[in-house]
Design a protein around this motif. Structure first.
Motif, PDB file in Angstrom:
ATOM      1  N   HIS A 413      -6.527-102.438 -34.614  1.00 44.74           N
ATOM      2  CA  HIS A 413      -5.844-101.482 -33.747  1.00 44.74           C
ATOM      3  C   HIS A 413      -5.838-100.131 -34.436  1.00 44.74           C
ATOM      4  CE1 HIS A 413      -1.761-100.027 -31.925  1.00 44.74           C
ATOM      5  NE2 HIS A 413      -2.788 -99.367 -31.444  1.00 44.74           N
ATOM      6  N   PHE A 414      -6.342 -99.121 -33.713  1.00 44.00           N
ATOM      7  CA  PHE A 414      -6.355 -97.751 -34.228  1.00 44.00           C
ATOM      8  C   PHE A 414      -5.610 -96.875 -33.229  1.00 44.00           C
ATOM      9  CE2 PHE A 414     -10.339 -99.932 -35.132  1.00 44.00           C
ATOM     10  CZ  PHE A 414     -10.346 -99.931 -36.520  1.00 44.00           C
ATOM     11  N   ASN A 415      -4.670 -96.087 -33.735  1.00 45.34           N
ATOM     12  CA  ASN A 415      -3.874 -95.242 -32.859  1.00 45.34           C
ATOM     13  C   ASN A 415      -3.693 -93.874 -33.495  1.00 45.34           C
ATOM     14  OD1 ASN A 415      -1.924 -95.297 -30.368  1.00 45.34           O
ATOM     15  ND2 ASN A 415      -0.797 -94.303 -32.009  1.00 45.34           N
ATOM     16  N   LYS A 416      -3.932 -92.814 -32.716  1.00 44.76           N
ATOM     17  CA  LYS A 416      -3.743 -91.453 -33.193  1.00 44.76           C
ATOM     18  C   LYS A 416      -2.957 -90.660 -32.155  1.00 44.76           C
ATOM     19  CE  LYS A 416      -8.000 -91.186 -35.932  1.00 44.76           C
ATOM     20  NZ  LYS A 416      -9.279 -90.462 -36.151  1.00 44.76           N
ATOM     21  N   ASN A 417      -2.116 -89.782 -32.656  1.00 47.68           N
ATOM     22  CA  ASN A 417      -1.341 -88.918 -31.772  1.00 47.68           C
ATOM     23  C   ASN A 417      -1.293 -87.509 -32.325  1.00 47.68           C
ATOM     24  OD1 ASN A 417       1.736 -87.729 -31.459  1.00 47.68           O
ATOM     25  ND2 ASN A 417       0.878 -88.482 -29.540  1.00 47.68           N
ATOM     26  N   TYR A 418      -1.457 -86.547 -31.421  1.00 47.15           N
ATOM     27  CA  TYR A 418      -1.342 -85.132 -31.758  1.00 47.15           C
ATOM     28  C   TYR A 418      -0.287 -84.534 -30.827  1.00 47.15           C
ATOM     29  CZ  TYR A 418      -6.093 -86.243 -33.359  1.00 47.15           C
ATOM     30  OH  TYR A 418      -7.200 -86.824 -33.937  1.00 47.15           O
ATOM     31  N   SER A 419       0.608 -83.726 -31.385  1.00 46.09           N
ATOM     32  CA  SER A 419       1.612 -83.125 -30.524  1.00 46.09           C
ATOM     33  C   SER A 419       2.027 -81.763 -31.069  1.00 46.09           C
ATOM     34  CB  SER A 419       2.853 -84.028 -30.402  1.00 46.09           C
ATOM     35  OG  SER A 419       3.570 -84.066 -31.611  1.00 46.09           O
ATOM     36  N   ALA A 420       2.520 -80.940 -30.165  1.00 44.60           N
ATOM     37  CA  ALA A 420       3.053 -79.623 -30.511  1.00 44.60           C
ATOM     38  C   ALA A 420       4.262 -79.364 -29.623  1.00 44.60           C
ATOM     39  CB  ALA A 420       2.001 -78.540 -30.307  1.00 44.60           C
ATOM     40  N   LYS A 421       5.289 -78.752 -30.199  1.00 40.31           N
ATOM     41  CA  LYS A 421       6.464 -78.446 -29.389  1.00 40.31           C
ATOM     42  C   LYS A 421       7.131 -77.176 -29.886  1.00 40.31           C
ATOM     43  CE  LYS A 421      10.120 -81.036 -31.762  1.00 40.31           C
ATOM     44  NZ  LYS A 421      11.313 -81.853 -31.520  1.00 40.31           N
ATOM     45  N   ILE A 422       7.863 -76.558 -28.979  1.00 38.87           N
ATOM     46  CA  ILE A 422       8.632 -75.364 -29.282  1.00 38.87           C
ATOM     47  C   ILE A 422      10.026 -75.544 -28.711  1.00 38.87           C
ATOM     48  CG2 ILE A 422       7.703 -74.209 -27.225  1.00 38.87           C
ATOM     49  CD1 ILE A 422       8.101 -71.546 -28.697  1.00 38.87           C
ATOM     50  N   ASP A 423      11.051 -75.216 -29.520  1.00 35.53           N
ATOM     51  CA  ASP A 423      12.446 -75.299 -29.105  1.00 35.53           C
ATOM     52  C   ASP A 423      13.101 -73.940 -29.329  1.00 35.53           C
ATOM     53  OD1 ASP A 423      12.765 -78.215 -28.486  1.00 35.53           O
ATOM     54  OD2 ASP A 423      12.147 -78.383 -30.577  1.00 35.53           O
ATOM     55  N   VAL A 424      13.865 -73.507 -28.338  1.00 32.07           N
ATOM     56  CA  VAL A 424      14.524 -72.201 -28.391  1.00 32.07           C
ATOM     57  C   VAL A 424      16.024 -72.393 -28.216  1.00 32.07           C
ATOM     58  CG1 VAL A 424      14.699 -69.919 -27.336  1.00 32.07           C
ATOM     59  CG2 VAL A 424      12.484 -71.078 -27.422  1.00 32.07           C
ATOM     60  N   GLU A 425      16.801 -71.813 -29.119  1.00 28.07           N
ATOM     61  CA  GLU A 425      18.263 -71.774 -28.994  1.00 28.07           C
ATOM     62  C   GLU A 425      18.659 -70.350 -28.595  1.00 28.07           C
ATOM     63  OE1 GLU A 425      20.217 -74.351 -29.269  1.00 28.07           O
ATOM     64  OE2 GLU A 425      18.655 -75.760 -29.934  1.00 28.07           O
ATOM     65  N   HIS A 426      19.389 -70.227 -27.488  1.00 23.95           N
ATOM     66  CA  HIS A 426      19.691 -68.899 -26.946  1.00 23.95           C
ATOM     67  C   HIS A 426      21.140 -68.850 -26.478  1.00 23.95           C
ATOM     68  CE1 HIS A 426      18.071 -65.304 -24.458  1.00 23.95           C
ATOM     69  NE2 HIS A 426      19.335 -65.140 -24.719  1.00 23.95           N
ATOM     70  N   PRO A 427      22.078 -68.545 -27.378  1.00 25.62           N
ATOM     71  CA  PRO A 427      23.482 -68.434 -26.957  1.00 25.62           C
ATOM     72  C   PRO A 427      23.759 -67.128 -26.214  1.00 25.62           C
ATOM     73  CG  PRO A 427      23.271 -67.977 -29.292  1.00 25.62           C
ATOM     74  CD  PRO A 427      21.907 -68.399 -28.821  1.00 25.62           C
ATOM     75  N   PHE A 428      24.529 -67.235 -25.150  1.00 24.74           N
ATOM     76  CA  PHE A 428      25.045 -66.073 -24.435  1.00 24.74           C
ATOM     77  C   PHE A 428      26.550 -65.978 -24.667  1.00 24.74           C
ATOM     78  CE2 PHE A 428      21.114 -67.024 -22.278  1.00 24.74           C
ATOM     79  CZ  PHE A 428      20.585 -65.775 -21.969  1.00 24.74           C
ATOM     80  N   SER A 429      27.157 -64.933 -24.159  1.00 16.97           N
ATOM     81  CA  SER A 429      28.591 -64.748 -24.374  1.00 16.97           C
ATOM     82  C   SER A 429      29.407 -65.811 -23.659  1.00 16.97           C
ATOM     83  CB  SER A 429      29.024 -63.357 -23.904  1.00 16.97           C
ATOM     84  OG  SER A 429      28.714 -63.190 -22.519  1.00 16.97           O
ATOM     85  N   LYS A 430      28.912 -66.323 -22.516  1.00 16.08           N
ATOM     86  CA  LYS A 430      29.683 -67.268 -21.731  1.00 16.08           C
ATOM     87  C   LYS A 430      29.170 -68.698 -21.819  1.00 16.08           C
ATOM     88  CE  LYS A 430      31.313 -63.836 -18.397  1.00 16.08           C
ATOM     89  NZ  LYS A 430      31.436 -63.473 -16.962  1.00 16.08           N
ATOM     90  N   PHE A 431      27.959 -68.896 -22.307  1.00 19.47           N
ATOM     91  CA  PHE A 431      27.437 -70.257 -22.455  1.00 19.47           C
ATOM     92  C   PHE A 431      26.277 -70.234 -23.446  1.00 19.47           C
ATOM     93  CE2 PHE A 431      25.066 -68.286 -19.055  1.00 19.47           C
ATOM     94  CZ  PHE A 431      23.754 -68.685 -19.271  1.00 19.47           C
ATOM     95  N   ASP A 432      25.934 -71.411 -23.967  1.00 18.59           N
ATOM     96  CA  ASP A 432      24.806 -71.572 -24.880  1.00 18.59           C
ATOM     97  C   ASP A 432      23.658 -72.225 -24.128  1.00 18.59           C
ATOM     98  OD1 ASP A 432      26.234 -70.511 -26.973  1.00 18.59           O
ATOM     99  OD2 ASP A 432      26.942 -72.463 -27.687  1.00 18.59           O
ATOM    100  N   LEU A 433      22.480 -71.631 -24.255  1.00 18.96           N
ATOM    101  CA  LEU A 433      21.294 -72.111 -23.554  1.00 18.96           C
ATOM    102  C   LEU A 433      20.242 -72.534 -24.574  1.00 18.96           C
ATOM    103  CD1 LEU A 433      20.043 -72.362 -20.657  1.00 18.96           C
ATOM    104  CD2 LEU A 433      18.943 -70.153 -21.120  1.00 18.96           C
ATOM    105  N   SER A 434      19.599 -73.645 -24.316  1.00 12.25           N
ATOM    106  CA  SER A 434      18.447 -74.077 -25.113  1.00 12.25           C
ATOM    107  C   SER A 434      17.362 -74.558 -24.164  1.00 12.25           C
ATOM    108  CB  SER A 434      18.838 -75.183 -26.100  1.00 12.25           C
ATOM    109  OG  SER A 434      19.326 -76.328 -25.425  1.00 12.25           O
ATOM    110  N   TYR A 435      16.125 -74.368 -24.556  1.00  9.96           N
ATOM    111  CA  TYR A 435      15.004 -74.765 -23.711  1.00  9.96           C
ATOM    112  C   TYR A 435      13.768 -74.887 -24.583  1.00  9.96           C
ATOM    113  CZ  TYR A 435      14.833 -69.639 -23.807  1.00  9.96           C
ATOM    114  OH  TYR A 435      14.856 -68.334 -24.204  1.00  9.96           O
ATOM    115  N   GLY A 436      12.737 -75.533 -24.047  1.00  9.67           N
ATOM    116  CA  GLY A 436      11.540 -75.734 -24.844  1.00  9.67           C
ATOM    117  C   GLY A 436      10.477 -76.486 -24.083  1.00  9.67           C
TER     118      GLY A 436
END
Length: 794
Positions: A413-436
């Motif tokens: 059994h041979f298995n390979k995985n490639y991945s890339a990701k980006i995560d953003v933390e973006h707090p505002f005055s009234k709430f905290d937002l994160s996305y990616g």
């Protein structure tokens, strides 16, 4: 498209919506942790405040204006200054001066709550637990609330399909591969375990029961530490483990290097009774596992600026769990008279290896808490299995009738995985937002060659051989928002979108199976802190459980002469909806009502043919299931030397079968589960402690199976010597040898019973020695493609 995606992700950084003041608090020697930082207006009224983190940093958001800044810390002079905030400000490092007229030192020891309920998870503080001393992460999970480790299978009580994380990153292995990985993590290095039954949208939607997050202990800057440990385990056979962990953090450099080696043998017995129409088959399997494992981890981070860090991490292991097994099948007629028997001798030469490489970059855009992190990951998993079986038949009077079956199966059994990701933390005055966003590509290949060796020379059997190729592409985006509503309410909303394309090709069947689906996975959390004693929360989440790669492979793998396993290329993912309502009273009582609905559930079908007496282990989508119930966690300390943690589960499971090919009795029923973990301090200096743990699971029915009751008793003793740099522990686990559990099924109108004894009763002795500066802090990271790693082991 990629360009547009990054524009969308970064666009919110072009707007600024609050003013913040931040800085670092220190003394002459080091940073000061947990100092109180307060902003008051010109009238002396408190406007906002914060507590410095483990790096001495603080950040406070306020409206523009003039404020008095006050910093207070026990044993130090108060720091006071006036600040004018027209825009965000980063202060120079603030130096606190120690009071010169301190009274005699007073040491105040505060015990951290054993269980903490947060808006989206339950936190179990497992640090320095006696029963896990010298053990590994599996031992720590055994005493975690709501988690069951039975026969080294990890489940959330009343659920299935969970995943394991380390420091916030998913470790997506399963079975023996996951157990091997967790066995390489010393329990003494674990600070706490988070049980996340409804994970936020940031995490992959894979895993229908949620996540278990193992968090390492942390220390301080400008120091180094080395821990060496040895563990001896004696069950029926002996096993040995040697571990070394080195951490270093100085200025801009963070380094971690750990090496773990395990060797020894493990004896496993399995008992199966199959009640055929013509009579009983009593099948007994004895396996001797020769376990030689070597694993290591290297992590290096470097601060390339005041707010940016770049680093790499390698995690790898090689193992050779060779197996010698003997299967004895005793056959009776309907009058329980012995008719014949078969003895199968088998040997499996196995080699497993996995290697993970991660490159990561994180930068803080400004002092408002806005940040971007990028991960690039590569993972490969390889397994080679060569299995030989010879079966000899015997008459009722034990006279040999000759060799009836001889087989050799070679599986790669041979298995390979490639991945890339980006995560953003973006707090505002009234709430905290994160996305990616995340992109992942998996390539998997199985080669199975089956040979008939009855003549002594191997002859390839093309009908039982196969080459199976599988590819999977997954793209995901998510957004998550957290908002505090007044001082008592907090809410969190998340949405994750995943697009998955799969293709499986079987050469023997000359068949290609494609799957393409786009799914949304919402999450919702709401918490209410009524007062210092009572808090309430409710949450909802939708999850997916994808088949493991090998579960899709149609090739046949022989366990013995009349038992084989085969995958199903037509398996579909299952989906779960989870709802929980909880109440936390003073961190001592945590009560939960929970509901789970799983659709298109898949699992193992162990069916038998009444005519050929063959037993086939396959995988099918065959059920929809409801699970609902009540859980209670209770911790108390009746005396200064006794601390107790207790849990109770009441669970009802109801299934309905929709697969017409499954001829089986559905099993629905009620279950209760109780556990108590007790720590006793045996001397005034607190250097000798003991622990007694016990759990009991009632009989219950679920899916295809009826389960008997089982229970377990563990007793351990720990000594801390040489100012706690040398630790020794002794323990006896599953003292009564009662944790194995009998299961019964009725498939194709044939009753089957099965029980496994994995050398669960054992004695363990361990020694560990720490030297250097134990206040080291190295931030642990996991890998970005852990979801694929778990499924590689399936």
């Amino acid at each position: 498209m990629i360009k547009n995606l990054f524009i969308v992700l970064l666009l919110p950084f072009l707007s600024f919506s609050q003013v913040e003041i931040s800085g670092k608090v220190k003394d002459k020697a080091d940073v000061i942790v947990y100092a109180n930082v307060i902003l008051t207006n010109e009238s002396g009224q408190i406007v906002n405040g914060a507590i410095t983190d483990d790096q001495g940093n603080f950040t406070i958001g306020v409206a523009r204006g003039t404020y008095n800044l006050l910093i207070k810390y026990l044993g130090y002079e108060d720091y006071k200054t006036v600040v004018v905030l027209e825009e965000s400000m980063v202060m120079d490092d603030i130096l606190l001066i120690e009071k010169s007229n301190n009274l005699d030192e007073v040491v105040i020891v505060s015990k951290k709550r054993l269980i903490e309920q947060k808006v989206d998870r339950l936190v179990f503080n497992v640090a320095d637990n006696v029963a896990t001393s010298g053990g590994d992460a599996l031992d720590a999970l055994r005493i975690s609330p709501g988690i069951a480790v039975n026969d080294n299978q990890i489940t959330m009580i009343g659920k299935s399909g969970m995943r394991v994380m380390v420091d916030g990153r998913i470790i997506q292995m399963s079975g023996e591969e996951l157990n091997s990985f967790l066995s390489s993590i010393p329990a003494d290095d674990i600070k706490e375990i988070e049980i996340i039954t409804n994970p936020p949208a940031k995490y992959e939607a894979e895993g229908n029961s949620g996540l278990i997050n193992i968090i390492y202990k942390r220390g301080k800057n400008n120091s180094w530490n080395n821990t060496v440990g040895f563990t001896y385990t004696q069950a029926i056979l002996a096993r040995y483990a040697l571990r070394n962990n080195f951490t270093y953090q100085k200025d801009k450099v963070k380094l971690l290097l750990s090496v773990n080696a395990n060797t020894g043998n493990n004896d496993i017995d399995q008992l199966t009774n199959i009640f055929y129409t013509d009579g009983l088959w009593d099948v007994r399997i004895n396996q001797n596992w020769n376990e030689d494992n070597l694993s290591g981890r290297l992590m290096f981070d470097y601060e390339i600026g005041k707010r940016s860090t770049i680093g790499i991490q390698y995690l790898g292991s090689v193992s050779k769990p060779d197996i010698i097994d003997k299967t004895t099948a005793t056959i009776f007629d309907n009058s329980n008279n012995l008719e014949s028997s078969m003895i199968s001798d088998g040997f499996s030469d196995q080699d497993f290896s996995n290697h993970s490489l991660n490159a990561h970059f994180k930068t803080e855009i400004d002092t408002l808490g806005r940040s971007i992190s990028i991960d690039l990951d590569y993972f490969d998993y390889n397994s080679d299995r060569d299995r030989n079986i010879i079966t000899e038949d015997f008459s009722a009077d034990n006279i040999s009738q000759g060799i009836s079956f001889s087989n050799q199966t070679n599986t790669n059994h041979f298995n390979k995985n490639y991945s890339a990701k980006i995560d953003v933390e973006h707090p505002f005055s009234k709430f905290d937002l994160s996305y990616g966003a995340r992109v992942s590509v998996t390539e998997s290949e199985y080669e199975t060659a089956n040979f008939n060796t009855i003549t002594g020379a191997p002859v390839l059997d093309p009908s039982q051989s196969d080459e199976f190729e599988y590819t999977e592409h997954n793209q995901a985006v998510y957004v998550n928002a957290v908002k505090k509503i007044g001082e008592k309410w907090e809410t969190q909303l998340g949405l994750r979108l995943e697009n998955t394309l799969t293709e499986g090709f079987s050469k023997s069947l000359n068949q290609t199976n494609d799957l393409d689906y786009l799914k949304l996975f919402p999450t919702f959390y709401l918490s209410y802190n009524m007062n210092d004693s009572n808090s309430f929360s409710i949450n909802y989440g939708r999850r997916i459980n994808r088949p493991g790669y090998s579960q899709l492979n149609p090739a046949r793998y022989y366990v013995n002469n009349n038992t084989f396993s085969t995958g199903n290329p037509f398996l579909q993912p299952s989906f779960d909806n989870n709802i929980e309502l909880s109440h936390n009273y003073k961190g001592k009582f945590v009560t939960k009502l929970f509901f789970n609905y799983e659709t298109d559930g898949f699992g193992v079908i162990s069916s038998v043919d009444d005519d050929t007496n063959e037993q086939a282990i396959t995988f099918e989508n065959f059920y929809n299931q409801y699970n609902y119930g009540l859980s209670e966690f209770y911790t108390f300390s009746p005396t200064s030397w006794w601390r107790s943690q207790n849990s109770l589960y009441l669970i009802q499971s109801e299934s309905e079968f929709f697969n017409q090919n499954i001829n089986a009795q559905v099993q629905n029923g009620f279950r209760y589960y109780i556990a108590t973990n007790n720590t006793f301090t045996l001397n005034k200096s607190k250097t000798i402690r003991s622990q007694i743990n016990f759990w009991y699971s009632s009989p219950f029915e679920r899916d295809l199976y009826q389960y008997d009751d089982n229970y377990r008793l563990d007793i351990a003793l720990k000594f801390s010597l040489m100012k706690k740099t040398l630790n020794a522990s002794l323990g006896v686990y599953d003292v009564l040898n009662t944790s194995p559990r009998l299961q019964t099924s009725f498939i194709n109108d044939i009753k089957q019973t099965y029980i496994r004894f994995p050398s669960n009763r054992y004695f363990r002795m361990s020694l560990s020695y720490n030297f250097g500066n134990k206040k080291v802090r190295v931030r642990q990271r996991s890998f970005g493609n852990e979801d694929e790693k778990r499924r590689a082991g399936n």
